[in-house]
Design an enzyme around this catalytic site. Structure first.
Site, mmCIF file in Angstrom:
data_model
loop_
_atom_site.group_PDB
_atom_site.id
_atom_site.type_symbol
_atom_site.label_atom_id
_atom_site.label_comp_id
_atom_site.label_asym_id
_atom_site.label_seq_id
_atom_site.Cartn_x
_atom_site.Cartn_y
_atom_site.Cartn_z
ATOM 1 C CB SER A 125 -1.619 -22.506 16.056
ATOM 2 O OG SER A 125 -1.851 -23.891 15.933
ATOM 3 N NE ARG A 177 2.813 -22.958 20.879
ATOM 4 C CZ ARG A 177 2.857 -24.131 21.500
ATOM 5 N NH1 ARG A 177 3.691 -24.308 22.519
ATOM 6 N NH2 ARG A 177 2.119 -25.143 21.110
ATOM 7 C CD GLU A 215 0.935 -19.924 18.587
ATOM 8 O OE1 GLU A 215 2.002 -20.173 18.002
ATOM 9 O OE2 GLU A 215 0.188 -20.801 19.038
#
EC number: 1.3.1.98
Length: 339
Positions: A239, A166, A335
């Protein structure tokens, strides 16, 4: 075409959390010329610039005193095709899922596991988006970005993007690079990735006897629709926390108290933990504070039930982070980008 600016524009339609904040200035850009024009005008006025795509990786906690530049460029094309390997290019503003479905309709394999991820093509490399055992870096063939410091265009190779979990060069240097278009290396032969999550089981449940990229995509879409709320119906950014990577020693200490801890050993000896499992074990699943909450089916997803502010969503996230650290000694990282 001359780029148009608007003032005091609500960003509610432009972020999947549905947070209602205002942009001091707002402009949609559809090509390289408009991007350069808008950035030049902002520089002349001494204005900061926030670039957004699908708004699926944003948590807006306040009005944005800047020019918000919405990437609305469209286009996808085949650059090369040797009969097996196909390189396709898509403009940054292309909706991601529609682009994935287009590649599948052409008979190209490689993006099927990344189906139904919200957002745009240009945002995908920023996060090195991944799902069900596949990441952007696995199918990446290059991208073109504008250097906002020099105004020059630059092509990036896989190595130059420095992709991580990520993560990427672009995420680590916010505001420096504006991704304009991305290239992907796809194949006609299917190289199926079925071992992550319930993909293989779902294919069996659906009675799939001939394995195709489209069948895998359809199975993953059905799983995601069950697990993840539709942002059009319930504000969310998918998420919300990264799966933390920790030491093996810490995992053993956690396992002594929680034998069922969900953990994935990594090549470097560290261990990736399932953030959703940690949050659920701590009792946050389905928790709600006003209109800010944790989804009742998926504890990794924070949701806006209607009128939550970005600050309220952030406050809930901070509470969860503090509790998980206190219980497990694990730091959860958000995130979405926070503004």
């Amino acid at each position: 075409m001359t780029v148009q600016w608007q003032e005091q524009v609500s960003l509610k339609p432009y972020n999947t959390f549905g947070i209602d904040v205002k942009a001091r200035y707002f402009s949609q850009v559809q090509d390289d010329q408009q991007v350069r024009q808008a950035l030049g005008q902002a520089q002349q006025r001494g204005l900061p610039v926030l670039v957004i795509g699908g708004g699926s990786n944003l948590l807006l906690t306040r009005d944005i005193d800047a020019l918000v530049l919405h990437m609305a460029s469209r286009g996808r094309r085949v650059l090369s095709d040797d009969g097996e390997r196909i390189v396709v290019e898509a403009e940054a503003g292309e909706p991601w899922h529609a682009f994935v479905q287009w590649t599948l309709a052409q008979g190209y394999c490689g993006l099927e596991n990344l189906s139904l991820i919200p957002g745009t093509v240009g945002a995908a490399p920023m996060q090195n988006v991944g799902a069900y055992g596949v990441e952007i870096k696995d199918v990446f063939a290059g991208l073109t970005a504008l250097d906002r410091e020099t105004g020059e265009l630059r092509d990036f190779s896989l190595a130059e993007c420095a992709f991580g979990y990520r993560d990427s060069l672009f995420k680590r240097n916010p505001g420096r690079w504006l991704i304009l278009r991305v290239r992907f290396a796809l194949t006609r032969t299917l190289h199926a990735h079925l071992d992550y999550g319930p993909v293989r089981q779902r294919l069996s449940e659906r009675g799939v006897t001939e394995l195709t990229a489209q069948a895998i995509s359809d199975a993953i879409c059905s799983i995601r629709r069950e697990k993840l709320p539709d942002p059009a119906e319930l504000g969310n950014a998918g998420s919300f926390f990264k799966n933390p990577v920790v030491t093996a020693d810490l995992v053993e200490r956690i396992r002594a108290q929680y034998p069922g801890v969900v953990a994935y050993p990594q090549a470097d000896g560290q261990v990736k933990l399932a953030a959703g499992w940690l949050i659920e074990q701590a009792g946050w699943k389905g928790h709600r504070e006003g209109d800010a909450g944790v989804h009742r089916l998926q504890s990794l997803v924070l949701v806006n039930y209607g009128q939550a502010s970005g600050a309220q969503m952030h406050a809930l996230a901070r509470k969860i982070q503090a509790d998980i650290f206190e219980r497990f000694g694990v730091e959860l990282e958000m995130e979405p980008n926070l503004y």
